[in-house]
Motif scaffolding. Structure first.
Motif, PDB file in Angstrom:
ATOM      1  N   ARG A 254       0.822  -1.210   0.000  1.00 58.10           N
ATOM      2  CA  ARG A 254       0.000   0.000   0.000  1.00 58.10           C
ATOM      3  C   ARG A 254       0.860   1.266   0.000  1.00 58.10           C
ATOM      4  N   THR A 255       2.053   1.182   0.595  1.00 57.96           N
ATOM      5  CA  THR A 255       2.958   2.333   0.557  1.00 57.96           C
ATOM      6  C   THR A 255       3.434   2.598  -0.864  1.00 57.96           C
ATOM      7  N   VAL A 256       3.806   1.539  -1.580  1.00 55.97           N
ATOM      8  CA  VAL A 256       4.242   1.711  -2.968  1.00 55.97           C
ATOM      9  C   VAL A 256       3.083   2.210  -3.832  1.00 55.97           C
ATOM     10  N   MET A 257       1.872   1.723  -3.572  1.00 54.86           N
ATOM     11  CA  MET A 257       0.717   2.215  -4.324  1.00 54.86           C
ATOM     12  C   MET A 257       0.485   3.704  -4.050  1.00 54.86           C
ATOM     13  N   ASP A 258       0.723   4.134  -2.810  1.00 54.06           N
ATOM     14  CA  ASP A 258       0.623   5.565  -2.498  1.00 54.06           C
ATOM     15  C   ASP A 258       1.659   6.358  -3.290  1.00 54.06           C
ATOM     16  N   LEU A 259       2.871   5.834  -3.386  1.00 57.20           N
ATOM     17  CA  LEU A 259       3.916   6.520  -4.148  1.00 57.20           C
ATOM     18  C   LEU A 259       3.519   6.644  -5.618  1.00 57.20           C
ATOM     19  N   ILE A 260       2.896   5.605  -6.162  1.00 58.93           N
ATOM     20  CA  ILE A 260       2.427   5.670  -7.555  1.00 58.93           C
ATOM     21  C   ILE A 260       1.349   6.733  -7.694  1.00 58.93           C
ATOM     22  N   ARG A 261       0.419   6.773  -6.749  1.00 55.39           N
ATOM     23  CA  ARG A 261      -0.639   7.788  -6.800  1.00 55.39           C
ATOM     24  C   ARG A 261      -0.044   9.200  -6.748  1.00 55.39           C
ATOM     25  N   LEU A 262       0.933   9.396  -5.859  1.00 58.43           N
ATOM     26  CA  LEU A 262       1.564  10.706  -5.721  1.00 58.43           C
ATOM     27  C   LEU A 262       2.366  11.068  -6.972  1.00 58.43           C
ATOM     28  N   LYS A 263       2.882  10.044  -7.641  1.00 59.22           N
ATOM     29  CA  LYS A 263       3.635  10.278  -8.877  1.00 59.22           C
ATOM     30  C   LYS A 263       2.696  10.710 -10.005  1.00 59.22           C
ATOM     31  N   THR A 265      -0.463  12.133  -9.706  1.00 58.70           N
ATOM     32  CA  THR A 265      -1.222  13.357  -9.490  1.00 58.70           C
ATOM     33  C   THR A 265      -0.784  14.035  -8.198  1.00 58.70           C
ATOM     34  N   ALA A 266      -0.813  15.338  -8.195  1.00 60.86           N
ATOM     35  CA  ALA A 266      -0.350  16.082  -7.022  1.00 60.86           C
ATOM     36  C   ALA A 266      -1.305  15.944  -5.847  1.00 60.86           C
ATOM     37  N   GLN A 267      -2.590  15.700  -6.136  1.00 67.23           N
ATOM     38  CA  GLN A 267      -3.584  15.602  -5.063  1.00 67.23           C
ATOM     39  C   GLN A 267      -4.407  14.328  -5.216  1.00 67.23           C
ATOM     40  N   PRO A 268      -3.818  13.157  -4.954  1.00 65.31           N
ATOM     41  CA  PRO A 268      -4.589  11.911  -5.067  1.00 65.31           C
ATOM     42  C   PRO A 268      -5.705  11.897  -4.030  1.00 65.31           C
ATOM     43  N   PRO A 269      -6.903  11.433  -4.414  1.00 64.97           N
ATOM     44  CA  PRO A 269      -8.050  11.513  -3.510  1.00 64.97           C
ATOM     45  C   PRO A 269      -7.965  10.572  -2.308  1.00 64.97           C
ATOM     46  N   ASN A 270      -7.402   9.399  -2.487  1.00 64.64           N
ATOM     47  CA  ASN A 270      -7.397   8.419  -1.402  1.00 64.64           C
ATOM     48  C   ASN A 270      -6.021   7.783  -1.257  1.00 64.64           C
ATOM     49  N   LEU A 271      -5.296   8.185  -0.235  1.00 67.57           N
ATOM     50  CA  LEU A 271      -4.029   7.549   0.095  1.00 67.57           C
ATOM     51  C   LEU A 271      -4.258   6.547   1.221  1.00 67.57           C
ATOM     52  N   ALA A 272      -3.565   5.424   1.147  1.00 69.93           N
ATOM     53  CA  ALA A 272      -3.654   4.450   2.239  1.00 69.93           C
ATOM     54  C   ALA A 272      -2.942   4.955   3.482  1.00 69.93           C
ATOM     55  N   ASN A 273      -1.927   5.799   3.273  1.00 64.89           N
ATOM     56  CA  ASN A 273      -1.127   6.338   4.387  1.00 64.89           C
ATOM     57  C   ASN A 273      -1.165   7.866   4.372  1.00 64.89           C
ATOM     58  N   PRO A 274      -2.331   8.464   4.546  1.00 63.66           N
ATOM     59  CA  PRO A 274      -2.387   9.934   4.454  1.00 63.66           C
ATOM     60  C   PRO A 274      -1.532  10.628   5.505  1.00 63.66           C
ATOM     61  N   ASP A 275      -1.334   9.977   6.642  1.00 58.95           N
ATOM     62  CA  ASP A 275      -0.533  10.591   7.702  1.00 58.95           C
ATOM     63  C   ASP A 275       0.950  10.624   7.351  1.00 58.95           C
ATOM     64  N   LEU A 276       1.371   9.806   6.374  1.00 60.67           N
ATOM     65  CA  LEU A 276       2.784   9.752   5.991  1.00 60.67           C
ATOM     66  C   LEU A 276       3.068  10.524   4.705  1.00 60.67           C
ATOM     67  N   ARG A 277       2.076  11.228   4.204  1.00 59.26           N
ATOM     68  CA  ARG A 277       2.257  11.923   2.926  1.00 59.26           C
ATOM     69  C   ARG A 277       3.475  12.852   2.898  1.00 59.26           C
ATOM     70  N   PRO A 278       3.732  13.645   3.953  1.00 58.12           N
ATOM     71  CA  PRO A 278       4.914  14.535   3.885  1.00 58.12           C
ATOM     72  C   PRO A 278       6.220  13.773   3.691  1.00 58.12           C
ATOM     73  N   ARG A 279       6.279  12.538   4.173  1.00 52.73           N
ATOM     74  CA  ARG A 279       7.512  11.754   4.019  1.00 52.73           C
ATOM     75  C   ARG A 279       7.538  11.023   2.675  1.00 52.73           C
ATOM     76  N   LEU A 280       6.361  10.716   2.127  1.00 52.82           N
ATOM     77  CA  LEU A 280       6.312   9.962   0.882  1.00 52.82           C
ATOM     78  C   LEU A 280       6.470  10.861  -0.339  1.00 52.82           C
ATOM     79  N   GLN A 281       6.004  12.093  -0.252  1.00 51.40           N
ATOM     80  CA  GLN A 281       6.009  12.989  -1.411  1.00 51.40           C
ATOM     81  C   GLN A 281       7.408  13.178  -2.016  1.00 51.40           C
ATOM     82  N   PRO A 282       8.444  13.463  -1.210  1.00 57.85           N
ATOM     83  CA  PRO A 282       9.779  13.645  -1.824  1.00 57.85           C
ATOM     84  C   PRO A 282      10.279  12.400  -2.538  1.00 57.85           C
ATOM     85  N   LEU A 283      10.009  11.219  -1.973  1.00 52.64           N
ATOM     86  CA  LEU A 283      10.467   9.987  -2.615  1.00 52.64           C
ATOM     87  C   LEU A 283       9.706   9.746  -3.907  1.00 52.64           C
ATOM     88  N   ALA A 284       8.406  10.059  -3.924  1.00 55.34           N
ATOM     89  CA  ALA A 284       7.619   9.887  -5.146  1.00 55.34           C
ATOM     90  C   ALA A 284       8.203  10.718  -6.283  1.00 55.34           C
TER      91      ALA A 284
END
Length: 330
Positions: A254-263, A265-284
């Protein structure tokens, strides 16, 4: 073995259809219950089994919970009911277990009603066990029902699938899942819990434990450290191989799927880890999209290998080493 006889709201339509077929004496002899883990397939199967064995079912078909057969069922001693699971220390259901089940189903009902068996998870049947079960699926005895449960039905032989009527379960609409969960958890965000479990309410309820949530945060945190070259992937695999492999692989997936979503679109509607978005965004922004899809494929393969004799540490190493290399541009 007391079952909750309250039908989950997202199971209601399936329950009503089966009860209508029962009243019409057209209940199938074998059902294959499929769908992701954590949505209550096991609870549904238990409720159905108890209802068929009950001597005084309620108007909607649910078991009364108080008659002699219900008490025997709840005590785990009903003579016309059987559960078949992998034996302790084994990952598969063996032919001896199925032969024993077949012998039980060949006997006359001791309570004068249905004979019911639950096989879970059915995709753990080894080849010999699956072949042994085929004849019973083809020629079931009167008033008998086999309930096969699997969240990976594609691993079952086609010969087994074709002899069962499929009953597919899906996660409920998000609003329904959130409302159901909100009544049962305190101090935690039900939407976050549902996101972390792919929308599976029972899995989300089980996750409503600060220690488990902390493990998930630590696992994802180490994944990000591997990507940054701060943690050795083999050392990480060694630390995590003793945990629940299926759960760990699910969180990583689910973390990798979040990275794909962030890659994408800038504002994906449903992240599995919304609380980790600030840490996932730079890696995406850093990792190539094709590499992310490659990681997703490796995690899906890891989920399949979790049912084999391959060691958990080896499975995690095969996921984490390419992750480090890709995140570092290699």
């Amino acid at each position: 073995m007391t079952e909750n006889t309250e039908i989950l709201p997202w199971h209601a339509a399936h329950w009503q259809r089966l009860m209508a077929r029962l009243r019409g004496d057209s209940l199938p002899h074998a059902l294959l219950l499929t769908g992701p883990a954590g949505i209550g397939k096991g609870q549904f199967a238990g409720q159905l089994a108890q209802a068929l064995l009950c001597q005084s079912p309620q108007a909607d078909g649910r078991a009364c919970g108080t008659c002699r057969t219900c008490l025997l069922y709840q005590a785990g001693s009903h003579p016309d009911f059987a559960r078949v699971n992998p034996e302790e220390g084994s990952k598969v259901i063996k032919i001896g277990q199925i032969r024993e089940l077949i012998a039980r189903l060949a006997m006359t009902s001791q309570m004068g009603g249905y004979r019911v068996a639950v096989i879970r998870p059915a995709h753990r049947l080894n080849t010999e066990a699956a072949n042994s079960l085929l004849k019973t699926l083809e020629e079931p005895g009167p008033r008998s029902l086999l309930l096969l449960l699997s969240d990976r039905p594609g691993l079952l032989p086609a010969t087994i699938r074709s002899r069962c009527q499929a009953l597919s379960f899906a996660p409920p609409p998000r609003e329904m899942g959130v409302a159901w969960l909100r009544e049962r958890v305190e101090g935690l965000d039900p939407e976050l819990l549902l996101g972390l479990t792919g929308g599976a309410p029972l899995a989300a309820l089980a996750l409503a434990d600060p220690e488990r949530l902390a493990r998930r945060g630590a696992l994802v945190g180490e994944l990000l450290q591997v990507a940054a070259g701060e943690v050795d992937p083999v050392a990480m695999a060694r630390r995590w191989h003793g945990e629940d492999l299926g759960e760990s692989v699910g969180w990583l997936t689910r973390t990798v799927m979040d990275l794909i979503r962030l890659k994408l679109t800038a504002q994906p509607p449903n992240l599995a880890n919304p609380d980790l978005r600030p840490r996932l965004q730079p890696l995406a922004e850093q990792v190539d999209l094709r590499q992310l899809y490659g990681h997703l494929q490796r995690l899906q393969q890891a989920a399949r290998l979790g049912n084999t004799q391959v060691s958990a540490q080896s499975i995690l190493e095969d996921v984490l080493i390419p992750w480090r290399n890709a995140a570092n541009g290699r």
